[in-house]
Scaffold this active site. Structure first.
Site, mmCIF file in Angstrom:
data_model
loop_
_atom_site.group_PDB
_atom_site.id
_atom_site.type_symbol
_atom_site.label_atom_id
_atom_site.label_comp_id
_atom_site.label_asym_id
_atom_site.label_seq_id
_atom_site.Cartn_x
_atom_site.Cartn_y
_atom_site.Cartn_z
ATOM 1 N N ALA A 21 15.382 -25.786 4.380
ATOM 2 C CA ALA A 21 14.465 -26.354 5.708
ATOM 3 C C ALA A 21 12.988 -26.292 5.443
ATOM 4 O O ALA A 21 12.292 -26.676 6.274
ATOM 5 C CB ALA A 21 15.040 -25.730 6.870
ATOM 6 N N SER A 22 12.684 -25.766 4.381
ATOM 7 C CA SER A 22 11.079 -25.519 4.327
ATOM 8 C C SER A 22 10.214 -26.834 3.788
ATOM 9 O O SER A 22 9.098 -26.851 4.410
ATOM 10 C CB SER A 22 10.526 -24.492 2.982
ATOM 11 O OG SER A 22 11.426 -25.223 2.000
ATOM 12 N N ARG A 23 11.018 -27.708 3.304
ATOM 13 C CA ARG A 23 10.085 -28.846 3.199
ATOM 14 C C ARG A 23 11.277 -30.270 3.024
ATOM 15 O O ARG A 23 12.405 -30.116 3.033
ATOM 16 C CB ARG A 23 9.411 -28.707 1.893
ATOM 17 C CG ARG A 23 10.186 -28.374 0.603
ATOM 18 C CD ARG A 23 9.162 -27.628 -0.209
ATOM 19 N NE ARG A 23 10.053 -26.796 -1.249
ATOM 20 C CZ ARG A 23 10.402 -26.906 -2.499
ATOM 21 N NH1 ARG A 23 10.492 -28.376 -2.649
ATOM 22 N NH2 ARG A 23 11.065 -26.308 -3.257
ATOM 23 N N VAL A 71 20.821 -18.848 -1.281
ATOM 24 C CA VAL A 71 22.191 -19.762 -1.205
ATOM 25 C C VAL A 71 23.083 -19.312 -1.929
ATOM 26 O O VAL A 71 24.301 -19.346 -1.605
ATOM 27 C CB VAL A 71 21.974 -20.941 -0.599
ATOM 28 C CG1 VAL A 71 21.032 -21.406 0.563
ATOM 29 C CG2 VAL A 71 21.661 -21.734 -1.793
ATOM 30 N N TYR A 162 23.904 -31.656 -12.073
ATOM 31 C CA TYR A 162 23.608 -31.801 -10.722
ATOM 32 C C TYR A 162 24.723 -32.818 -10.022
ATOM 33 O O TYR A 162 25.006 -32.527 -9.010
ATOM 34 C CB TYR A 162 22.072 -32.829 -10.615
ATOM 35 C CG TYR A 162 21.794 -33.139 -9.144
ATOM 36 C CD1 TYR A 162 21.114 -32.144 -8.425
ATOM 37 C CD2 TYR A 162 21.761 -34.545 -8.804
ATOM 38 C CE1 TYR A 162 20.669 -32.511 -7.161
ATOM 39 C CE2 TYR A 162 21.477 -34.803 -7.445
ATOM 40 C CZ TYR A 162 20.791 -33.677 -6.844
ATOM 41 O OH TYR A 162 20.325 -34.253 -5.459
ATOM 42 N N LYS A 166 27.282 -32.143 -7.114
ATOM 43 C CA LYS A 166 27.473 -32.970 -5.710
ATOM 44 C C LYS A 166 28.743 -33.496 -5.671
ATOM 45 O O LYS A 166 29.119 -33.554 -4.531
ATOM 46 C CB LYS A 166 26.226 -33.811 -5.681
ATOM 47 C CG LYS A 166 24.745 -33.261 -5.699
ATOM 48 C CD LYS A 166 24.650 -32.541 -4.603
ATOM 49 C CE LYS A 166 22.989 -32.271 -4.454
ATOM 50 N NZ LYS A 166 22.974 -31.459 -3.010
ATOM 51 N N ILE A 195 15.088 -40.535 -2.441
ATOM 52 C CA ILE A 195 14.486 -40.325 -1.408
ATOM 53 C C ILE A 195 13.168 -39.663 -1.788
ATOM 54 O O ILE A 195 13.094 -38.907 -2.817
ATOM 55 C CB ILE A 195 15.207 -39.025 -0.700
ATOM 56 C CG1 ILE A 195 16.743 -39.644 -0.053
ATOM 57 C CG2 ILE A 195 14.459 -39.035 1.001
ATOM 58 C CD1 ILE A 195 16.875 -41.011 0.468
HETATM 59 P P1 NAP Z 1 13.067 -30.174 -2.067
HETATM 60 O O1 NAP Z 1 11.982 -31.024 -1.319
HETATM 61 O O2 NAP Z 1 13.063 -29.886 -3.524
HETATM 62 O O3 NAP Z 1 13.792 -29.266 -1.125
HETATM 63 C C1 NAP Z 1 14.446 -28.014 -1.676
HETATM 64 C C2 NAP Z 1 14.899 -27.345 -0.354
HETATM 65 O O4 NAP Z 1 15.927 -26.508 -1.099
HETATM 66 C C3 NAP Z 1 13.539 -26.147 -0.129
HETATM 67 O O5 NAP Z 1 13.524 -25.797 1.146
HETATM 68 C C4 NAP Z 1 13.967 -25.022 -0.848
HETATM 69 O O6 NAP Z 1 13.457 -24.036 -0.500
HETATM 70 C C5 NAP Z 1 15.419 -25.044 -0.801
HETATM 71 N N1 NAP Z 1 16.217 -24.294 -1.744
HETATM 72 C C6 NAP Z 1 16.076 -24.298 -3.204
HETATM 73 N N2 NAP Z 1 16.789 -23.472 -3.946
HETATM 74 C C7 NAP Z 1 17.216 -22.559 -2.828
HETATM 75 C C8 NAP Z 1 17.893 -21.480 -3.146
HETATM 76 N N3 NAP Z 1 18.626 -20.849 -4.172
HETATM 77 N N4 NAP Z 1 17.987 -20.778 -1.778
HETATM 78 C C9 NAP Z 1 17.715 -21.168 -0.667
HETATM 79 N N5 NAP Z 1 17.150 -22.266 -0.667
HETATM 80 C C10 NAP Z 1 16.914 -23.185 -1.625
HETATM 81 O O7 NAP Z 1 14.409 -31.371 -1.992
HETATM 82 P P2 NAP Z 1 14.861 -32.561 -1.244
HETATM 83 O O8 NAP Z 1 14.606 -33.678 -2.011
HETATM 84 O O9 NAP Z 1 14.415 -32.374 0.264
HETATM 85 O O10 NAP Z 1 16.451 -32.292 -1.158
HETATM 86 C C11 NAP Z 1 17.256 -31.785 -0.317
HETATM 87 C C12 NAP Z 1 18.744 -31.747 -0.504
HETATM 88 O O11 NAP Z 1 18.875 -33.238 -0.602
HETATM 89 C C13 NAP Z 1 19.255 -31.465 -1.736
HETATM 90 O O12 NAP Z 1 20.503 -30.837 -1.562
HETATM 91 C C14 NAP Z 1 19.236 -32.542 -2.885
HETATM 92 O O13 NAP Z 1 19.935 -32.194 -3.771
HETATM 93 C C15 NAP Z 1 19.590 -33.651 -1.828
HETATM 94 N N6 NAP Z 1 19.294 -35.067 -2.303
HETATM 95 C C16 NAP Z 1 18.064 -35.282 -2.795
HETATM 96 C C17 NAP Z 1 17.762 -36.435 -2.969
HETATM 97 C C18 NAP Z 1 16.344 -37.108 -3.333
HETATM 98 O O14 NAP Z 1 15.878 -38.065 -3.826
HETATM 99 N N7 NAP Z 1 15.196 -36.330 -2.921
HETATM 100 C C19 NAP Z 1 18.757 -37.419 -3.267
HETATM 101 C C20 NAP Z 1 19.842 -37.062 -3.073
HETATM 102 C C21 NAP Z 1 20.371 -35.710 -2.699
HETATM 103 P P3 NAP Z 1 12.006 -23.105 -0.971
HETATM 104 O O15 NAP Z 1 10.949 -24.051 -0.360
HETATM 105 O O16 NAP Z 1 11.880 -21.691 -0.357
HETATM 106 O O17 NAP Z 1 12.053 -23.257 -2.506
#
Ligand code: NAP
Length: 254
Positions: A21-23, A71, A162, A166, A195
């Protein structure tokens, strides 16, 4: 007739736990659920990383709090879920969103890159589903929403780890739905497409343009697009949906 107050704040009185939830997507989900009236436990790798999200959530609904955990660490997740349940008086909505990528062509991918991505994305989701299942089943209601990826449905060159993680989340979602739905707990996945977040920020502009041109709706998705789908599944609108994967990708996978 719909009560306008309850439709504006459909999650009033509920507790949501959101990982990652940080970003990015997780932050948008946490804030959207708080705007809908939920008290949100905001989780990231450290408490400091997610304090700003908790503060933003609290401006919509009192009682949000930041928590840090890896996690993929089963014992720490169990302790966290117990702690949140006790402090918040239960958990109604669990959103497993934390995720990472370590992209590499299959032939060059290290064992560590495979293990870490599966450990965070798939085992991390399993850790939270397992830890929260008992309290949710006991309450006789609840929602679990797992953030997968369209790549878990289609596969993608350079993302074997990845995509496997998923696809695993989608299988886990269907199995958990079969086990928990009889106790009033729905379990669904959302599969986002491309995204705009930190995760996709480093993709070179020419590749982004190429990818975007293959999206029927003609744009990258936003974190708010995924948050809106999450609210739909978490609220009364999602009451009769379980075991499904909602693809939110602007048509990329059709
Ligand atoms: P992001 O901006 O890179 O953020 C990742 C988040 O996961 C951050 O809050 C991070 O926390 C947390 N995190 C990573 N490793 C962790 C761990 N070991 N324990 C606890 N927290 C952890 O990613 P996002 O793009 O928002 O993606 C969010 C979700 O959507 C992910 O599951 C990703 O696979 C999925 N998704 C994203 C896209 C895309 O295009 N962006 C597409 C399909 C699916 P910290 O800030 O503390 O590191």
């Amino acid at each position: 007739m719909t009560d306008s107050n309850s439709s504006a704040r459909p999650l009033e009185g509920q507790v949501a736990l959101v990982t990652g939830a940080s970003r990015g997507i997780g932050r948008a989900i946490a804030e959207t659920l708080a705007q809908a009236g939920a008290r949100v436990a905001c989780v990231a790798t450290s408490e400091a990383n997610v304090t700003a999200t908790a503060e933003a959530c609290s401006s919509h609904q009192d009682g949000a709090r930041a928590f840090g955990v890896d996690v993929s660490d089963t014992a720490s997740v169990e302790a966290l879920v117990k702690g949140v349940s006790k402090e918040f008086g239960g958990i109604d909505i669990l959103v497993n969103n934390a995720g990472i990528t370590r992209d590499q062509l299959l032939m060059r991918m290290s064992e560590d890159d495979f293990d870490r991505v599966v450990g965070v994305n798939l085992k991390g989701t399993w850790n939270f589903v397992k830890a929260a299942a008992r309290p949710l089943m006991k309450a006789g209601s609840g929602r679990i929403i797992n953030i997968a990826s369209v790549v878990g449905v289609t596969g993608n060159a350079g993302q074997a780890n990845y995509a496997a993680s998923k696809a695993g989340v989608i299988g886990l979602t269907k199995s958990a739905a079969k086990e928990l739905s009889g106790r009033g707990v729905t379990v669904n996945a959302i599969a986002p497409g491309f995204i705009a977040t930190d995760m996709t920020a480093d993709i070179p502009e020419n590749e982004k343009a190429k990818l975007t041109s293959s999206i029927p709706l003609g744009r990258m998705g936003s974190a708010d697009d995924i948050a809106a789908a999450t609210l739909f599944l978490a609220g009364p609108t999602g009451a009769y949906i379980t075991g499904q994967t909602l693809i939110v990708d602007g048509g990329l996978s059709i």
